[in-house]
Enzyme design. Sequence first.
Site, PDB file in Angstrom:
ATOM      1  N   ASN A 140       2.851   8.139   2.406  1.00 39.16           N
ATOM      2  CA  ASN A 140       2.615   8.135   3.847  1.00 39.16           C
ATOM      3  C   ASN A 140       3.824   7.468   4.503  1.00 39.16           C
ATOM      4  OD1 ASN A 140       1.741   7.706   6.467  1.00 39.16           O
ATOM      5  ND2 ASN A 140       0.150   6.223   5.909  1.00 39.16           N
ATOM      6  N   TRP A 141       4.641   8.276   5.142  1.00 41.72           N
ATOM      7  CA  TRP A 141       5.866   7.734   5.748  1.00 41.72           C
ATOM      8  C   TRP A 141       5.618   7.019   7.071  1.00 41.72           C
ATOM      9  CZ3 TRP A 141      10.810  11.267   4.978  1.00 41.72           C
ATOM     10  CH2 TRP A 141      11.151  11.250   3.606  1.00 41.72           C
ATOM     11  N   LYS A 142       4.389   7.140   7.583  1.00 43.41           N
ATOM     12  CA  LYS A 142       4.055   6.501   8.872  1.00 43.41           C
ATOM     13  C   LYS A 142       5.103   6.912   9.927  1.00 43.41           C
ATOM     14  CE  LYS A 142       1.670   3.001   6.280  1.00 43.41           C
ATOM     15  NZ  LYS A 142       1.119   1.632   6.210  1.00 43.41           N
ATOM     16  N   HIS A 157      -6.875   6.693   8.656  1.00 48.03           N
ATOM     17  CA  HIS A 157      -6.029   5.573   8.212  1.00 48.03           C
ATOM     18  C   HIS A 157      -6.342   4.355   9.077  1.00 48.03           C
ATOM     19  CE1 HIS A 157      -2.586   3.036   7.393  1.00 48.03           C
ATOM     20  NE2 HIS A 157      -2.424   3.723   6.284  1.00 48.03           N
ATOM     21  N   GLU A 179      -4.561   2.231  10.403  1.00 46.03           N
ATOM     22  CA  GLU A 179      -3.705   2.058  11.587  1.00 46.03           C
ATOM     23  C   GLU A 179      -4.177   2.965  12.732  1.00 46.03           C
ATOM     24  OE1 GLU A 179       0.010   2.571   9.500  1.00 46.03           O
ATOM     25  OE2 GLU A 179      -0.376   0.676   8.468  1.00 46.03           O
ATOM     26  N   GLU A 190      -8.172   1.752   0.916  1.00 44.58           N
ATOM     27  CA  GLU A 190      -7.044   0.928   1.353  1.00 44.58           C
ATOM     28  C   GLU A 190      -7.555  -0.328   2.044  1.00 44.58           C
ATOM     29  OE1 GLU A 190      -3.284   3.542   1.724  1.00 44.58           O
ATOM     30  OE2 GLU A 190      -4.276   3.485   3.667  1.00 44.58           O
ATOM     31  N   GLY A 239       0.967  -3.032   3.585  1.00 42.17           N
ATOM     32  CA  GLY A 239       2.236  -3.532   4.079  1.00 42.17           C
ATOM     33  C   GLY A 239       2.408  -5.035   3.947  1.00 42.17           C
ATOM     34  N   SER A 254       0.191  -1.731  -0.639  1.00 44.62           N
ATOM     35  CA  SER A 254       1.232  -2.451  -1.387  1.00 44.62           C
ATOM     36  C   SER A 254       1.392  -1.963  -2.830  1.00 44.62           C
ATOM     37  CB  SER A 254       0.993  -3.963  -1.347  1.00 44.62           C
ATOM     38  OG  SER A 254       1.079  -4.428  -0.004  1.00 44.62           O
ATOM     39  N   GLY A 304       5.242   2.036   2.248  1.00 38.98           N
ATOM     40  CA  GLY A 304       6.644   1.632   2.179  1.00 38.98           C
ATOM     41  C   GLY A 304       7.392   2.154   0.961  1.00 38.98           C
TER      42      GLY A 304
HETATM   43  P1  PGA Z   1       1.888   0.260   2.002  1.00 38.41           P
HETATM   44  O1  PGA Z   1       0.986   1.226   2.924  1.00 38.41           O
HETATM   45  O2  PGA Z   1       2.031   0.953   0.679  1.00 38.41           O
HETATM   46  O3  PGA Z   1       3.162   0.118   2.731  1.00 38.41           O
HETATM   47  O4  PGA Z   1       1.115  -1.025   1.865  1.00 38.41           O
HETATM   48  C1  PGA Z   1      -0.080   1.950   2.386  1.00 38.41           C
HETATM   49  C2  PGA Z   1      -0.720   2.803   3.451  1.00 38.41           C
HETATM   50  O5  PGA Z   1      -0.899   2.343   4.591  1.00 38.41           O
HETATM   51  O6  PGA Z   1      -1.092   3.956   3.193  1.00 38.41           O
END
Ligand code: PGA
Length: 245
Positions: A9-11, A91, A93, A160, A166, A205, A227
């Site tokens: 997931n590149w966000k 997600h 976010e 998640e 993150g 993470s 990330g």
């Molecule tokens: P992260 O994000 O690997 O940077 O912790 C995971 C995600 O939000 O899918």
Amino acid sequence: MRRKLAAGNWKMNGSQAALAELDAMAPYAAAGDAEVLICPPAPLIAVAAGRAAGIAVGAQDCHANASGAHTGDVSAPILADAGATHVITGHSERRTDHGETDADVAAKTQAVLDAGLVAVVCVGETLEERESGKTLDVVGTQLAGSIPEGATAALVVAYEPVWAIGTGKVPTLQQIGEVHAFMRAELVARFGEAGDGMRLLYGGSVKPGNATEIFAVSNVDGALVGGASLKAADFGAIIDALNAA
Ligand code: PGA
């Protein structure tokens, strides 16, 4: 047998130039059986789709409707037309930044299924919820409310924990195993055999250094990686770990 899935997931990161990372990921994807997916920002999907052999391309969100007067939104059929094969829904976010409820996520997930795409539905507790012993309640409620009736074994669920995204913090392997076993039981109770076929990803993470031990946990069928999916060297090492699991 559930096919393993390494999803990135590149966000809100990336560029046309950064899509060169996909080319560098292709040899890792070719080296094993795991499915490999990258979800870049929406404007990059059409450019990314089909660019690198063995790298599927997906979206990070969609609107619940197929078309209409919704300025700035993108629908599942439009994403499919651009070459997306998967869409992440729910997600944390999106749930936090855009106030998406379980009902919103279920409607979006239904739209993904209606467009013939694979939905990657995200659930997970906050730190406060974990510390007050509510993790399974929260995950159970999100699962029940975010996945529409009629979902098939093609559906993917990503666990998640919000506090692990993150942050570099990861639950213990026992905690991951407990939630994944719980989700499997809930999905089998609701969807029967299809629930047994749904892939369960861990996300939060995931890095090359912890991927192998996470992939050894029962009912972990892959990872949703933020990330560490931006660079082929890191994501490639995670793909290797999944292929070796
Ligand atoms: P992260 O994000 O690997 O940077 O912790 C995971 C995600 O939000 O899918």
